[in-house]
Design a protein around this motif. Structure first.
Motif: not given
Length: 143
Positions: A131-137
């Motif tokens: 999921l690189t490119g997706t903001t993951i918090t």
């Protein structure tokens, strides 16, 4: 390692059509999907985003367990929830973010060690990498 497979059979257009997802490894049968239940009330149906949330929460939990084990710490429990946000983006739709909520009981772990392992797990678990490119918090708490 092994390959994993899922299949979707779809009929109709985007707005009124529907489909069924079959997971090759599951005895649970088929999981119904439609765009209406994807973007509104799920009404007992799943969505690609829910399946990503399931994949991410389980992948993260396994990765965290492995990292803690590398520090000679054995978790009693790791409970991870992944909230995948879906919405309009440009002319289409997108996953707009993912938030992981982690609660873990790890005897002998201090908070700094746990937070380091949780952050690393978020960065390197295979689903996060996909999921690189997706903001993951993330919100990770040691019980």
């Amino acid at each position: 390692m092994v390959d994993r497979n899922a299949t979707t059979h779809w009929t109709g257009d985007l707005g009124s059509g529907s489909g069924n997802v079959t997971l090759d490894s599951s005895n649970a049968g088929q999981f119904p999907v439609s765009f209406a239940t994807r973007s509104e009330d799920p009404n007992g149906q799943t969505s690609p985003e829910e399946l990503i949330a399931a994949a991410h929460s389980s992948c993260f939990s396994m990765q965290l367990s492995g990292l803690l084990g590398g520090s000679e710490l054995t978790p009693e429990t790791i409970d991870t929830s992944a909230e995948v946000s879906f919405g309009k983006k440009g002319d289409g739709f997108a996953i707009t973010g993912i938030h992981l909520t982690v609660r873990a009981a790890v005897p002998g772990a201090d908070d700094a060690t746990f937070q380091d392992a949780a952050q690393k797990a978020k960065e390197i678990c295979p689903v996060s990498a996909a999921l690189t490119g997706t903001t993951i918090t993330m919100d990770a708490t040691l019980a």
